[in-house]
Scaffold this motif. Structure first.
Motif, PDB file in Angstrom:
ATOM      1  N   PHE A   3       0.844  -1.192   0.000  1.00  0.00           N
ATOM      2  CA  PHE A   3       0.000   0.000   0.000  1.00  0.00           C
ATOM      3  C   PHE A   3       0.882   1.246   0.000  1.00  0.00           C
ATOM      4  O   PHE A   3       0.683   2.168   0.784  1.00  0.00           O
ATOM      5  CB  PHE A   3      -0.944  -0.047   1.201  1.00  0.00           C
ATOM      6  CG  PHE A   3      -1.746  -1.324   1.249  1.00  0.00           C
ATOM      7  CD1 PHE A   3      -2.969  -1.412   0.603  1.00  0.00           C
ATOM      8  CD2 PHE A   3      -1.255  -2.442   1.911  1.00  0.00           C
ATOM      9  CE1 PHE A   3      -3.691  -2.594   0.613  1.00  0.00           C
ATOM     10  CE2 PHE A   3      -1.975  -3.630   1.926  1.00  0.00           C
ATOM     11  CZ  PHE A   3      -3.193  -3.705   1.277  1.00  0.00           C
ATOM     12  N   TYR A   4       1.861   1.237  -0.891  1.00  0.00           N
ATOM     13  CA  TYR A   4       2.753   2.382  -1.037  1.00  0.00           C
ATOM     14  C   TYR A   4       3.403   2.334  -2.407  1.00  0.00           C
ATOM     15  O   TYR A   4       3.397   1.286  -3.082  1.00  0.00           O
ATOM     16  CB  TYR A   4       3.836   2.368   0.042  1.00  0.00           C
ATOM     17  CG  TYR A   4       4.989   1.415  -0.239  1.00  0.00           C
ATOM     18  CD1 TYR A   4       6.221   1.904  -0.672  1.00  0.00           C
ATOM     19  CD2 TYR A   4       4.846   0.043  -0.098  1.00  0.00           C
ATOM     20  CE1 TYR A   4       7.284   1.046  -0.947  1.00  0.00           C
ATOM     21  CE2 TYR A   4       5.895  -0.831  -0.355  1.00  0.00           C
ATOM     22  CZ  TYR A   4       7.109  -0.324  -0.786  1.00  0.00           C
ATOM     23  OH  TYR A   4       8.155  -1.178  -1.069  1.00  0.00           O
ATOM     24  N   ASP A   5       3.946   3.450  -2.816  1.00  0.00           N
ATOM     25  CA  ASP A   5       4.705   3.552  -4.058  1.00  0.00           C
ATOM     26  C   ASP A   5       5.753   4.635  -3.859  1.00  0.00           C
ATOM     27  O   ASP A   5       5.450   5.828  -3.942  1.00  0.00           O
ATOM     28  CB  ASP A   5       3.793   3.879  -5.237  1.00  0.00           C
ATOM     29  CG  ASP A   5       4.561   3.967  -6.556  1.00  0.00           C
ATOM     30  OD1 ASP A   5       5.794   3.768  -6.546  1.00  0.00           O
ATOM     31  OD2 ASP A   5       3.926   4.251  -7.587  1.00  0.00           O
ATOM     32  N   SER A   6       6.971   4.234  -3.579  1.00  0.00           N
ATOM     33  CA  SER A   6       8.034   5.196  -3.282  1.00  0.00           C
ATOM     34  C   SER A   6       8.420   6.024  -4.503  1.00  0.00           C
ATOM     35  O   SER A   6       9.109   7.033  -4.381  1.00  0.00           O
ATOM     36  CB  SER A   6       9.264   4.471  -2.740  1.00  0.00           C
ATOM     37  OG  SER A   6       9.732   3.514  -3.674  1.00  0.00           O
ATOM     38  N   THR A   7       7.962   5.602  -5.708  1.00  0.00           N
ATOM     39  CA  THR A   7       8.316   6.332  -6.928  1.00  0.00           C
ATOM     40  C   THR A   7       7.245   7.345  -7.328  1.00  0.00           C
ATOM     41  O   THR A   7       7.407   8.027  -8.341  1.00  0.00           O
ATOM     42  CB  THR A   7       8.517   5.357  -8.094  1.00  0.00           C
ATOM     43  OG1 THR A   7       7.267   4.727  -8.418  1.00  0.00           O
ATOM     44  CG2 THR A   7       9.537   4.287  -7.738  1.00  0.00           C
TER      45      THR A   7
END
Length: 715
Positions: free
Chosen positions: A439-443
């Motif tokens: 549940f994340y997207d560092s980009t």
């Protein structure tokens, strides 16, 4: 009478009008509309696409439809008029049917794609019901529709399904069901353009309603002397008749026999151990209590819709059906959750990678008063008080509940149910890999869209402890927030041909002061239709890099046994091991499938007292060792001083070569503090002022070896 005549002629007029409208839509027109819609969606923003999805009835639990002019039809009439019987139908479930655990070897993973559906007239968002027919708006009027796969550049759903397909093909063949033959090229081009071309794939072409393949897809089993593969086809939601037909159609494509049941049961509520036990929830009772049956279209008169009569079943009737359908020796039905998107499915909080244990979501302390949190805790307590196939108690590992994008937890169960239904356990096993919902997207371009990066990364570390050696293929599934499911819900395992099944009771720990055995006995059930040539155990002690080998003795009835020698009078040692089996037809497989990267481990010794479960919200690790008298496996860690300590305890390091994790653990085995130490650091100072007076242990681990130091706190 006048009202009856009016109703008759109104329905006749609607039927003629709709049939005429559909007849006027040529194949070429539909083709042009599909091409134009694909072009239009390329110019839509991500926000517009998200609103579009919200308008379509595609959640995991669809809204009940109420089609005007529907006639009831009996099951017998349906069979006569609109049978979906396959050419290779099974008339009964084989008596030797085996339903494998999901972590067993697979030959493919079934999925479908996300589609957008529009009305032919007006291009309004619609819900597909039959091939070329759907429901528009709130009128529930059947109108001609057309659909295209979502391959829009700005669509988070297209990205999700693309990432999923690519993740699957890294570990097995991805089997993609598309609704129309032209869509195979559309999806291949999409995957090529995004830099993840399909290289290990197979397409099936069958029109559908939605993408929840876990729930409507086939349940595969082995049977017969040659471990042939068959499909169990269960009844799906009444408003998704195309999805309900797909298991039979794919069985025909593959040449697999299929047994069709009228029990309404979704695959997300099926948890089997491969040894004859089914774990499920009371949701299966609830779905069979109503009289809402399948919608059926008359192929000769497309505007004519029937609803199959459905007889409500008692809980005893459902239990008897499940025992028969899954060839069960044991059935365990647990209370379903209330705030999980409406499914009540067990896959929202629990799974099994091992036939003797569970991995279960643990709610944070602040949410422990939730009714669902209490149900999960009670259900787990029920499971842990049951005996597994080998006569021992089940065990469990805990994993955290995902937080919101800002790292905070939910204000209420209603908020969680309405807007999130997030779960780390809703993943899919693919041989030596796991497609893991995150549940994340560092980009992401903006901070607001990146999600709870720290929380997800900490959870992944815990997951890696729970699933040893697996390669985690991460897929951001936040687009599914509020839909009631994630990765497990949109995928389905197809078990491998010529399986070698290895099931065993892992050793957790041995206290040699109490029993004084100088060996650890491993028992394993190993099967292949050609017979087993050899079963071996490979093991090593803590600090060893190479494995020793033992050949197992055959005990009969597919059971094998070996004794791993233990070092006498040792206070504590850890042994890691895996099982390897070779069949008479030359196939070899390991248990766990991730070996030698992933291993089973157990502690033994005169001071070993049990297993310490991690505190997932302290970011601790599983400690499969006792905290009494542990020998030093890590070098360069000094003693605690001052000891006893009142405010601060200090430990010096000498030439620390790698990162370590340390945990402070009380005598009940509870992890109170957990953090990391970077390589090269020379000293650790710990604030112990908040700890109560008493004895504690400080455990240091690098993932393979551990060392503890005793800590005494005084006030």
């Amino acid at each position: 009478m006048k009202k009856a005549y009016f109703t008759f002629y109104l329905l006749l007029f609607v039927s003629i009008f709709v049939s005429s409208a559909y007849a006027q839509v040529s194949e070429q027109t539909i083709k042009q509309k599909r091409a134009e819609l694909l072009r239009q969606r390329e110019n839509m923003s991500s926000e517009e696409i998200e609103r579009e999805y919200k308008e379509m009835n595609i959640s995991r639990v669809p809204a009940k439809l109420d089609i005007a002019g529907v006639e009831k039809i009996s099951a017998e009439d349906k069979t006569i008029k609109f049978s979906k019987k396959a050419s290779n139908t099974l008339t009964s479930i084989p008596e030797d049917a085996i339903f494998p655990i999901e972590s067993d070897e697979v030959q493919g993973i079934l999925m479908t794609w996300s589609y957008t559906t529009k009305t032919v007239s007006g291009n309004q968002n619609a819900t597909p019901l039959f091939d070329g027919w759907g429901i528009y708006g709130y009128s529930n009027t059947l109108v001609p529709v057309y659909s295209v796969p979502d391959v829009a550049t700005n669509s988070s759903y297209a990205k999700l399904f693309g990432n999923l397909a690519n993740a699957i093909q890294q570990h097995t063949q991805v089997w993609i069901n598309v609704w129309y033959a032209d869509d195979t090229l559309t999806i291949k081009n999409f995957m090529q353009d995004r830099g993840t071309p399909l290289t290990n794939y197979r397409f099936f072409v069958h029109p559908g309603n939605a993408f929840w393949f876990r729930d409507f897809g086939p349940v595969a089993f082995y049977y017969g002397e040659d471990d042939e593969i068959g499909f169990l086809d269960l009844e799906y939601y009444g408003g998704r008749p195309l999805d309900n037909d797909i298991p039979v159609r794919i069985a025909e494509d593959l040449g697999f026999p299929v047994f069709t049941s009228t029990i309404e049961y979704e695959g997300g509520n099926v948890l089997v151990d491969g040894l004859g036990t089914l774990f499920t929830s009371t949701a299966v009772y609830e779905s069979n209590m109503d009289s809402y049956g399948l919608y059926i279209q008359d192929p000769s008169t497309p505007s004519q819709v029937y609803e199959q009569e459905k007889t409500p079943l008692t809980t005893d009737q459902v239990d008897d059906s499940l025992r028969y359908l899954f060839n069960l020796s044991r059935l365990k039905v647990l209370p379903s959750l209330t705030y999980d998107g409406g499914t009540g499915h067990i896959d929202l909080y629990c799974d099994m990678w091992e036939e003797t244990g569970f991995v279960v979501s643990q709610y944070p302390q602040g949410l422990s008063n939730w009714s669902d949190a209490q149900k999960v805790a009670k259900n787990l307590d029920t499971l842990l008080n049951m005996d597994d196939y080998f006569g021992c108690k089940y065990y469990a590992s805990r994993i955290p509940l995902p937080a919101k994008n800002n790292g905070n937890y939910y204000s209420s169960q209603s908020e969680y149910n309405r807007d999130y239904t997030r779960s780390f356990s809703n993943h899919t096993f693919i041989n030596d890999g796991i497609v893991q919902p995150v549940f994340y997207d560092s980009t992401a371009a903006t901070t607001s869209k990146r999600g709870d990066i720290a929380g997800n990364l900490a959870a992944l570390e815990i997951l890696k402890q729970a699933y040893p050696g697996y390669t985690f293929e991460e897929v951001d599934v936040r687009s599914f927030d509020g839909f009631g499911g994630a990765i497990h819900c949109i995928t389905k395992q197809i078990p491998a041909e010529n399986p070698i099944r290895i099931y065993h009771q892992p050793i957790r720990y041995i206290n040699t002061a109490q029993t004084q055995p100088w060996y650890a006995t491993l028992n394993a059930l190993v099967q292949n239709h050609s017979g087993i040539e050899v079963v071996r155990i490979y093991y090593r002690h803590a600090g060893e890099s190479s494995f020793s080998e033992l050949e197992c003795d055959y005990l009969g009835d597919n059971m094998y046994m070996a004794n791993i020698p233990l070092t006498q009078e040792v206070a504590n040692d850890t042994i890691s091991y895996f099982i390897m089996a070779t069949s008479n037809n030359g196939k070899t497989i390991t248990k766990p499938m991730t070996a030698p990267e992933g291993l089973y481990s157990f502690a033994y010794g005169t001071q070993v007292e049990g297993v310490v479960q991690n505190d997932v919200y302290g970011n601790g690790t599983n400690l499969w060792v006792s905290l009494e008298g542990v020998e030093e496996n890590l070098d360069g860690i000094g003693e605690v001083y001052p000891n006893p300590a009142e405010d601060v305890a200090t430990i010096n390091f000498n030439n620390l070569k790698g990162d370590l994790r340390y945990s402070i653990i009380n005598l009940k085995g509870q992890v109170l503090v957990s953090d990391k130490i970077k390589a090269g650091e020379q000293m650790l100072s710990i604030d112990v002022s908040a700890l109560k007076q008493g004895n504690y242990w400080i455990s240091f681990t690098d993932g393979n070896f551990s060392t503890v130091r005793k800590l005494v706190v005084v006030k």
